[in-house]
Enzyme design. Structure first.
Site, short mmCIF file in Angstrom:
data_model
loop_
_atom_site.label_atom_id
_atom_site.label_comp_id
_atom_site.label_asym_id
_atom_site.label_seq_id
_atom_site.Cartn_x
_atom_site.Cartn_y
_atom_site.Cartn_z
N VAL A 190 -52.59 -31.17 -73.78
CA VAL A 190 -52.78 -32.31 -75.38
C VAL A 190 -51.38 -31.01 -76.88
O VAL A 190 -52.44 -30.34 -76.63
CB VAL A 190 -53.22 -33.58 -76.28
CG1 VAL A 190 -53.70 -33.91 -74.45
CG2 VAL A 190 -54.44 -32.71 -76.38
N CYS A 191 -50.25 -32.28 -76.53
CA CYS A 191 -50.47 -31.85 -77.93
C CYS A 191 -50.95 -31.95 -78.99
O CYS A 191 -51.37 -32.37 -79.35
CB CYS A 191 -48.77 -32.53 -78.18
SG CYS A 191 -47.58 -31.92 -77.29
N PRO A 192 -50.91 -30.38 -79.51
CA PRO A 192 -50.26 -29.01 -79.88
C PRO A 192 -50.99 -28.69 -79.45
O PRO A 192 -50.82 -27.37 -79.77
CB PRO A 192 -50.56 -29.53 -81.44
CG PRO A 192 -51.31 -29.31 -82.24
CD PRO A 192 -52.31 -30.86 -81.30
N LEU A 193 -51.70 -28.69 -78.43
CA LEU A 193 -53.56 -26.88 -77.94
C LEU A 193 -52.62 -26.85 -76.92
O LEU A 193 -52.28 -25.78 -76.68
CB LEU A 193 -54.09 -28.19 -77.59
CG LEU A 193 -54.88 -28.46 -78.65
CD1 LEU A 193 -56.71 -29.11 -77.82
CD2 LEU A 193 -55.62 -27.78 -78.84
N ASN B 170 -42.33 -30.30 -76.00
CA ASN B 170 -42.41 -29.69 -76.83
C ASN B 170 -42.34 -28.52 -76.96
O ASN B 170 -41.84 -27.62 -78.36
CB ASN B 170 -43.74 -30.57 -77.83
CG ASN B 170 -44.08 -31.83 -77.66
OD1 ASN B 170 -42.64 -32.48 -77.94
ND2 ASN B 170 -45.21 -32.25 -77.94
#
Ligand code: SF4
Length: 756
Positions: free
Chosen positions: A695-698, A727
């Site tokens: 997932v964002c921001p990972l 992203n």
């Protein structure tokens, strides 16, 4: 305009990346909204002034290219929302024809210069500051350097020491005064509101009016030469002043001023104003009228009035704005002023014209008396449209308005009490200088995120006495209306205090803290889901959609949430929780998102202890926490002292403070982490990674870590899913790397990056 048109075409054709387009459009005041593919245009209005024909133009642009609703900001600009990519150019061209521009409306530029909305008519002012706002705007915007600063540069002008325009919390603020009958300004510098708010320092006790440009330009040049361009979270002028100290800052400024005095400036100061002696405020009952619940404010010019037009959270429908333009064409100064409370004001209305004007405004459903606490309630855009937003601040404001209306509170009796709400710590809702300020944060409850607000109390603006509101407690978003209604009822019951400030200073803050204990926890999700949905939200609260292209900011927030949580746990003597949160805080920088305490502790050992980033003595602390995992009450069974846990939390915080822009930490003894090169090889890339499902921001963090393993010029291939493809490329480009390609595979995206 031509180059903007070209950029839009190139972006639409896919010839330039989203990151490149963003870097170009944001300084032009064009922001992408949370709803992908829609843009917000921020129109600058120096001193908040807009002429009747400009009002028509903005309204037409909003109806034709936007969503038909205009929004007045706390910096007195006006925003057009939800413009499509194709609509940007014609909209800006139309505005340009009307003498309006969005240039400098965003990014690292000189932003809209603000002033008191009643400049020129206020009974207290030393003189009218608005001509100085306009002259300085023209001079600064003509300079290309004004668009390439380390970060945004905000300037405000107040007409007197009441500091209604917030000069003392601006990057540079001017406050009008006279000395020996000569008009001039005191100057404040290094102030600002945000995650680290700061009251400015007095830079000049008095400058004559013709030195305004030199001072603003001098500070700008110091900022340009010495500001932090590496870390945008620490780039505002106030961080520079904090870092080098006011004395050194002043020295640099004086060197610039010396040079500037020898340069031709091209700046023409407005003619010296006429100085009236400020009228004693009480002679016109001025202050109480200004802050009261009425629609009219008497001007210092006898027989003339300002008419306030309250807006709900700064919004006005475009057709209504257009009709308002027709009305004001026939009254007063034939223009409108926007206020920092996101309202509108018509000025110079002769007493004899008031009945007719009121009637015409009434037909548009505008004007009318309203309790100041509702009229002046401020909320930023919040997470509904702002990409950095955490909470739905506007939804909370609506909920407060409803709750207050049915609460039995004497709203008119609350006088000029102000509530300011920001959707995140960035303070666009100006919460740090409010008497009641709220900013959105996210809290983890079990494994879910819940919207919360931090309550700050006691902010105040006044030259020499400006004070930032202090944090008091954190309250679940859904509990804020009932909490504040109860708190204000207590204030109204305690009639021994002359005002809210006195109430706060005499036990009010303590009372808020006590009261908040009933509202700071939420039931488990399965018991009551309501708390997991923010005000006005149809889906459960999350940080999804937050900050594409700004992924770094999301990472920092997650770290800070855990560190704040660890500090709070320490305060409550919950030692196990403090250790676990401290252990989890920095794991996000290693691309890990542990699902439970055991994982947090184990991963912390792997990444921080075994890598030599922390002294070995902390291994015993972590092992002690691991040892209490099986206990029924981990908090009491953990065999650690408060001092040992405090030391760990502090050490993790130190590491965080010393983290560099690539999310690396200094090792014990000063060395940095060694690269751990992986041998995976796919295609011809030097390194390949599969980050689908991350997932964002990972995903961005993992990409950064992978890039860390490469040398400059080598290539990284990553597989991403849809959200990551939206992203990561722009964030990577922002870091200076080159995106070589982004291609769609079967249900995933393949991104190839060349390391800078
Ligand atoms: S305070 Fe935060 S949520 Fe509100 S507009 Fe600013 S950045 Fe967005």
């Amino acid at each position: 305009m031509e180059s903007l048109g070209r950029m839009i075409e190139q972006f639409a054709r896919g010839d330039i990346t989203a990151g490149r387009f963003r870097a170009y459009r944001v300084p032009q005041g064009i922001y992408e909204q949370r709803e992908s593919g829609k843009y917000m245009l921020r129109v600058r209005l120096p001193a908040g002034i807009i002429l009747a024909h400009q009002m028509r133009a903005v309204a037409e642009v909003s109806s034709k290219y936007g969503n038909g609703t205009l929004h007045v900001t706390t910096r007195q600009d006006i925003q057009v929302h939800r413009v499509s990519l194709e609509g940007i150019y014609p909209a800006l061209y139309y505005l340009f024809q009307a003498g309006l521009s969005t240039k400098g409306g965003g990014g690292n530029t000189v932003r809209n210069i603000t002033s008191c909305f009643d400049a020129g008519v206020c009974a207290r002012e030393a003189f009218d500051v608005s001509p100085h706002v306009l002259a300085l705007t023209e001079a600064l915007l003509a300079d290309p350097l004004s668009y390439e600063l380390p970060r945004k540069y905000k300037i405000s002008f107040s007409g007197c020491s009441q500091d209604c325009a917030s000069a003392t919390v601006s990057d540079v603020g001017f406050i009008a005064k006279t000395r020996d009958g000569r008009p001039g300004f005191s100057v404040w510098a290094g102030g600002g509101m945000g995650a680290n708010s700061r009251v400015g320092n007095l830079l000049e006790e008095f400058i004559p009016i013709f030195e305004v440009w030199q001072v603003a330009e001098g500070v700008k040049r110091v900022f340009d030469k010495h500001g932090n361009r590496k870390n945008k979270n620490k780039a505002r002028l106030r961080f520079l002043v904090d870092k080098i100290g006011h004395k050194q800052f002043r020295k640099l400024y004086e060197e610039e001023i010396k040079n500037l005095r020898e340069e031709p400036s091209g700046f023409t100061a407005p003619p010296a104003p006429t100085i009236d002696s400020p009228q004693p405020a009480d002679s016109l009952n001025f202050q109480s009228e200004r802050n009261g619940n009425g629609m009219l404010i008497p001007q210092k010019q006898p027989g003339y009035f300002m008419v306030q037009i309250p807006l709900i959270l700064g919004d006005i429908e475009a057709p209504v704005f257009q009709a308002l333009a027709e009305i004001i064409e026939h009254y007063g100064e034939r223009c409108l002023h926007t206020t920092q409370q996101q309202n509108l004001v018509v000025r110079w209305i002769a007493e004899s014209d008031l009945p007719a004007l009121k009637q015409q405004l009434g037909r548009l459903n505008l004007g009318g008396a309203k309790p100041a606490i509702l009229r002046d309630m401020v909320a930023c855009a919040g997470a509904s449209t702002c990409r950095l937003g955490i909470c739905l601040s506007r939804g909370l404001a609506q909920a407060l308005i409803e709750a207050f209306s049915g609460s039995g509170l004497d709203l008119a009796g609350l006088g000029n009490l102000k509530i300011n709400i920001s959707g995140c710590p960035n303070a666009c809702g100006r919460h740090p200088v409010s008497q009641i300020g709220l900013f959105g944060v996210a809290r983890r409850v079990e494994q879910r995120l819940v919207p919360y607000y931090t309550l700050q109390l006691g902010g105040k603006l006044e030259e020499g006495s400006t004070r930032l509101a202090g944090s008091v407690c954190t309250i679940a978003s859904k509990n804020v209306p009932v909490f504040l209604s109860t708190f204000l009822q207590e204030f109204q019951r305690s009639d021994q205090h002359p005002d809210f400030e006195a109430f706060l200073d005499n036990g009010g803050k303590k009372l808020a803290e006590e009261l908040a204990k009933n509202y700071s926890t939420v039931p488990a999700f399965y018991k009551d889901k309501n708390f997991y949905f923010d005000w006005g939200a149809e889906v459960a609260f999350s940080l999804a959609g937050r900050g594409p292209g700004e992924c770094g900011a999301g990472v920092f927030d997650l770290i800070e949430m855990d560190l704040v949580g660890a500090a709070e746990a320490l305060k409550d003597n919950r030692l196990f929780t403090a250790v676990s949160l401290a252990a989890r805080a920095l794991l996000v920088t290693r691309g890990e998102q542990p699902s439970d305490d055991m994982q947090s502790l184990a991963l912390f050992k792997k990444y921080f202890l075994q890598e030599g980033l922390l002294e070995q003595k902390y291994e015993e602390v972590i092992d002690a926490a691991i040892g209490s995992l099986a206990a029924s009450d981990r908090e009491t069974s953990i065999p650690l002292t408060v001092e040992e846990v405090t030391s760990l939390v502090k050490r993790v915080d130190d590491l965080h403070q010393n983290m560099d822009d690539s999310l690396r930490f200094p090792q014990v003894g000063g060395k940095e982490i060694n690269d751990i090169r992986e041998s995976a090889q796919l295609n011809s890339a030097d390194l390949s990674k599969d980050f689908r499902g991350v997932v964002c921001p990972l995903n961005f963090v993992k990409v950064k870590l992978a890039l860390d393993q490469l040398k400059s010029g080598q290539t990284l291939l990553v597989l991403l899913d849809e959200q990551g493809a939206d992203n990561v490329p722009s964030s990577v480009e922002k870091e200076g790397h080159k995106v070589l390609s982004l291609t769609r595979g079967n249900g995933y995206w393949q991104l190839i990056i060349r390391k800078a």
